[in-house]
Design a protein around this motif. Structure first.
Motif, PDB file in Angstrom:
ATOM      1  N   ARG A   1      -1.190   7.624  -4.420  1.00  0.00           N
ATOM      2  CA  ARG A   1      -0.758   6.288  -4.833  1.00  0.00           C
ATOM      3  C   ARG A   1      -1.217   5.234  -3.824  1.00  0.00           C
ATOM      4  NH1 ARG A   1       5.334   5.912  -5.017  1.00  0.00           N
ATOM      5  NH2 ARG A   1       5.011   5.968  -2.784  1.00  0.00           N
ATOM      6  N   THR A   2      -1.077   5.551  -2.538  1.00  0.00           N
ATOM      7  CA  THR A   2      -1.491   4.613  -1.495  1.00  0.00           C
ATOM      8  C   THR A   2      -2.993   4.350  -1.570  1.00  0.00           C
ATOM      9  OG1 THR A   2       0.329   5.271  -0.060  1.00  0.00           O
ATOM     10  CG2 THR A   2      -1.575   4.237   1.011  1.00  0.00           C
ATOM     11  N   THR A   3      -3.786   5.393  -1.730  1.00  0.00           N
ATOM     12  CA  THR A   3      -5.246   5.191  -1.809  1.00  0.00           C
ATOM     13  C   THR A   3      -5.619   4.446  -3.092  1.00  0.00           C
ATOM     14  OG1 THR A   3      -5.552   7.448  -2.659  1.00  0.00           O
ATOM     15  CG2 THR A   3      -5.831   7.128  -0.294  1.00  0.00           C
ATOM     16  N   ALA A   4      -4.871   4.674  -4.174  1.00  0.00           N
ATOM     17  CA  ALA A   4      -5.122   3.916  -5.409  1.00  0.00           C
ATOM     18  C   ALA A   4      -4.767   2.439  -5.212  1.00  0.00           C
ATOM     19  CB  ALA A   4      -4.324   4.513  -6.571  1.00  0.00           C
ATOM     20  N   ASN A   5      -3.666   2.175  -4.513  1.00  0.00           N
ATOM     21  CA  ASN A   5      -3.289   0.784  -4.219  1.00  0.00           C
ATOM     22  C   ASN A   5      -4.359   0.109  -3.367  1.00  0.00           C
ATOM     23  OD1 ASN A   5      -0.894   1.157  -5.624  1.00  0.00           O
ATOM     24  ND2 ASN A   5       0.352   1.437  -3.794  1.00  0.00           N
ATOM     25  N   LEU A   6      -4.882   0.846  -2.383  1.00  0.00           N
ATOM     26  CA  LEU A   6      -5.944   0.304  -1.540  1.00  0.00           C
ATOM     27  C   LEU A   6      -7.209   0.054  -2.355  1.00  0.00           C
ATOM     28  CD1 LEU A   6      -7.107  -0.568   1.153  1.00  0.00           C
ATOM     29  CD2 LEU A   6      -7.518   1.851   1.684  1.00  0.00           C
ATOM     30  N   ALA A   7      -7.565   0.988  -3.236  1.00  0.00           N
ATOM     31  CA  ALA A   7      -8.756   0.820  -4.084  1.00  0.00           C
ATOM     32  C   ALA A   7      -8.605  -0.420  -4.964  1.00  0.00           C
ATOM     33  CB  ALA A   7      -8.982   2.060  -4.930  1.00  0.00           C
ATOM     34  N   GLY A   8      -7.405  -0.660  -5.478  1.00  0.00           N
ATOM     35  CA  GLY A   8      -7.171  -1.856  -6.282  1.00  0.00           C
ATOM     36  C   GLY A   8      -7.382  -3.129  -5.485  1.00  0.00           C
ATOM     37  N   PHE A   9      -6.907  -3.139  -4.241  1.00  0.00           N
ATOM     38  CA  PHE A   9      -7.114  -4.299  -3.385  1.00  0.00           C
ATOM     39  C   PHE A   9      -8.611  -4.487  -3.099  1.00  0.00           C
ATOM     40  CE2 PHE A   9      -7.529  -6.187   0.872  1.00  0.00           C
ATOM     41  CZ  PHE A   9      -6.899  -7.407   0.647  1.00  0.00           C
TER      42      PHE A   9
ATOM     43  N   LEU B   1       0.823  -1.207   0.000  1.00  0.00           N
ATOM     44  CA  LEU B   1       0.000   0.000   0.000  1.00  0.00           C
ATOM     45  C   LEU B   1       0.857   1.257   0.000  1.00  0.00           C
ATOM     46  CD1 LEU B   1      -2.895  -0.779   2.512  1.00  0.00           C
ATOM     47  CD2 LEU B   1      -2.926  -0.893   0.017  1.00  0.00           C
ATOM     48  N   CYS B   2       1.682   1.421   1.039  1.00  0.00           N
ATOM     49  CA  CYS B   2       2.415   2.679   1.237  1.00  0.00           C
ATOM     50  C   CYS B   2       3.879   2.606   0.825  1.00  0.00           C
ATOM     51  CB  CYS B   2       2.302   3.133   2.682  1.00  0.00           C
ATOM     52  SG  CYS B   2       3.128   2.056   3.874  1.00  0.00           S
ATOM     53  N   LEU B   3       4.359   1.420   0.490  1.00  0.00           N
ATOM     54  CA  LEU B   3       5.738   1.186   0.071  1.00  0.00           C
ATOM     55  C   LEU B   3       6.763   1.476   1.158  1.00  0.00           C
ATOM     56  CD1 LEU B   3       5.673   2.477  -3.622  1.00  0.00           C
ATOM     57  CD2 LEU B   3       4.873   0.303  -2.687  1.00  0.00           C
ATOM     58  N   THR B   4       6.352   1.369   2.418  1.00  0.00           N
ATOM     59  CA  THR B   4       7.281   1.457   3.538  1.00  0.00           C
ATOM     60  C   THR B   4       7.919   0.088   3.712  1.00  0.00           C
ATOM     61  OG1 THR B   4       5.937   3.133   4.638  1.00  0.00           O
ATOM     62  CG2 THR B   4       7.474   1.908   6.024  1.00  0.00           C
TER      63      THR B   4
ATOM     64  N   ILE C   1      11.590   5.108   1.272  1.00  0.00           N
ATOM     65  CA  ILE C   1      12.452   5.388   0.131  1.00  0.00           C
ATOM     66  C   ILE C   1      12.338   6.869  -0.212  1.00  0.00           C
ATOM     67  CG2 ILE C   1      12.814   4.889  -2.321  1.00  0.00           C
ATOM     68  CD1 ILE C   1      11.516   2.121  -1.734  1.00  0.00           C
ATOM     69  N   GLN C   2      13.474   7.512  -0.488  1.00  0.00           N
ATOM     70  CA  GLN C   2      13.447   8.910  -0.926  1.00  0.00           C
ATOM     71  C   GLN C   2      12.830   8.958  -2.321  1.00  0.00           C
ATOM     72  OE1 GLN C   2      14.045  11.543   0.821  1.00  0.00           O
ATOM     73  NE2 GLN C   2      14.880  10.516   2.601  1.00  0.00           N
ATOM     74  N   GLU C   3      11.755   9.720  -2.444  1.00  0.00           N
ATOM     75  CA  GLU C   3      11.044   9.799  -3.721  1.00  0.00           C
ATOM     76  C   GLU C   3      10.952  11.237  -4.189  1.00  0.00           C
ATOM     77  OE1 GLU C   3       7.649   6.973  -4.321  1.00  0.00           O
ATOM     78  OE2 GLU C   3       7.540   7.170  -2.145  1.00  0.00           O
ATOM     79  N   SER C   4      10.755  11.399  -5.484  1.00  0.00           N
ATOM     80  CA  SER C   4      10.553  12.735  -6.025  1.00  0.00           C
ATOM     81  C   SER C   4       9.080  13.121  -5.986  1.00  0.00           C
ATOM     82  CB  SER C   4      11.092  12.820  -7.460  1.00  0.00           C
ATOM     83  OG  SER C   4      10.426  11.887  -8.282  1.00  0.00           O
ATOM     84  N   LEU C   5       8.221  12.181  -5.631  1.00  0.00           N
ATOM     85  CA  LEU C   5       6.786  12.472  -5.523  1.00  0.00           C
ATOM     86  C   LEU C   5       6.515  13.350  -4.307  1.00  0.00           C
ATOM     87  CD1 LEU C   5       5.227   8.932  -6.138  1.00  0.00           C
ATOM     88  CD2 LEU C   5       5.503  10.774  -7.792  1.00  0.00           C
ATOM     89  N   THR C   6       5.522  14.203  -4.426  1.00  0.00           N
ATOM     90  CA  THR C   6       5.101  14.997  -3.280  1.00  0.00           C
ATOM     91  C   THR C   6       4.358  14.093  -2.305  1.00  0.00           C
ATOM     92  OG1 THR C   6       2.945  15.563  -4.213  1.00  0.00           O
ATOM     93  CG2 THR C   6       4.803  17.039  -4.756  1.00  0.00           C
ATOM     94  N   LEU C   7       4.157  14.576  -1.094  1.00  0.00           N
ATOM     95  CA  LEU C   7       3.399  13.805  -0.117  1.00  0.00           C
ATOM     96  C   LEU C   7       2.007  13.499  -0.661  1.00  0.00           C
ATOM     97  CD1 LEU C   7       2.914  12.497   2.619  1.00  0.00           C
ATOM     98  CD2 LEU C   7       2.353  14.770   3.524  1.00  0.00           C
ATOM     99  N   GLN C   8       1.360  14.481  -1.274  1.00  0.00           N
ATOM    100  CA  GLN C   8       0.015  14.248  -1.812  1.00  0.00           C
ATOM    101  C   GLN C   8       0.019  13.173  -2.891  1.00  0.00           C
ATOM    102  OE1 GLN C   8      -2.933  15.448  -0.518  1.00  0.00           O
ATOM    103  NE2 GLN C   8      -3.671  13.805  -1.829  1.00  0.00           N
TER     104      GLN C   8
END
Length: 164
Positions: free
Chosen positions: A150-158, A84-87, A138-145
């Motif tokens: 992405r996390t909510t999209a991963n959850l919606a997919g599940f 979900l969150c890639l932690t 992981i250090q990402e170039s994506l903003t927090l939003q």
């Protein structure tokens, strides 16, 4: 996520009977949850550690799923990543959780699974409110939003696989 009540939670489950939803352990600290920092409400059953629950807003309402944790065989030095969150976590910080599918598919014994943070605190890890250890995010170039989206999209997919 908006604050929810015990009644809201019990009515939201799509993959268990009304009787099962009535008997499940709902967190007693709902009033103390950091609702503004949550993308979903997730918790483990304190009386039955192999059970977990997840409730989220979807399509103007709430969707809840009952989850089962599989026995963990991960070594303490091994890192695993939440889908979900890639932690990343070491040891038992990530667990394979399965959800019985909704409706007839679930009645026939079909389920879906994914690797989630064992404490279901993905929202707090994303926002840095809870730490999973050094180098867990992981250090990402994506903003927090964008990470939240992405996390909510991963959850919606599940949830789609479960069969909202």
């Amino acid at each position: 996520m908006r604050p929810v009540t015990e009644r809201d939670i019990r009515a939201s489950f799509v993959n268990c009977s009304k009787g099962e939803a009535k008997r499940l352990a709902v967190p007693r600290d709902l009033a103390d949850r950091p609702w503004n920092d949550l993308d979903f409400l997730g918790w483990r059953d304190p009386a039955s550690p192999q059970r977990a629950y997840l409730v989220t807003e979807s399509g103007g309402g709430l969707v809840g799923v009952a989850l089962r944790l599989t026995a963990s065989h991960a070594g303490l030095a091994r890192r695993s990543m939440c889908s979900l969150c890639l932690t990343t976590h070491t040891g038992g910080g990530v667990s394979l959780m399965t959800a019985r599918r909704a409706g007839r598919n679930g009645q026939e014994g079909n389920s879906v699974g994914a690797y989630f943070c064992a404490d279901l605190a993905c929202s707090l890890y994303l926002r840095g409110k809870k730490k999973a250890g050094p180098d867990a995010r992981i250090q990402e170039s994506l903003t927090l939003q964008e990470q939240i989206d992405r996390t909510t999209a991963n959850l919606a997919g599940f949830l789609d696989k479960v069969g909202r």
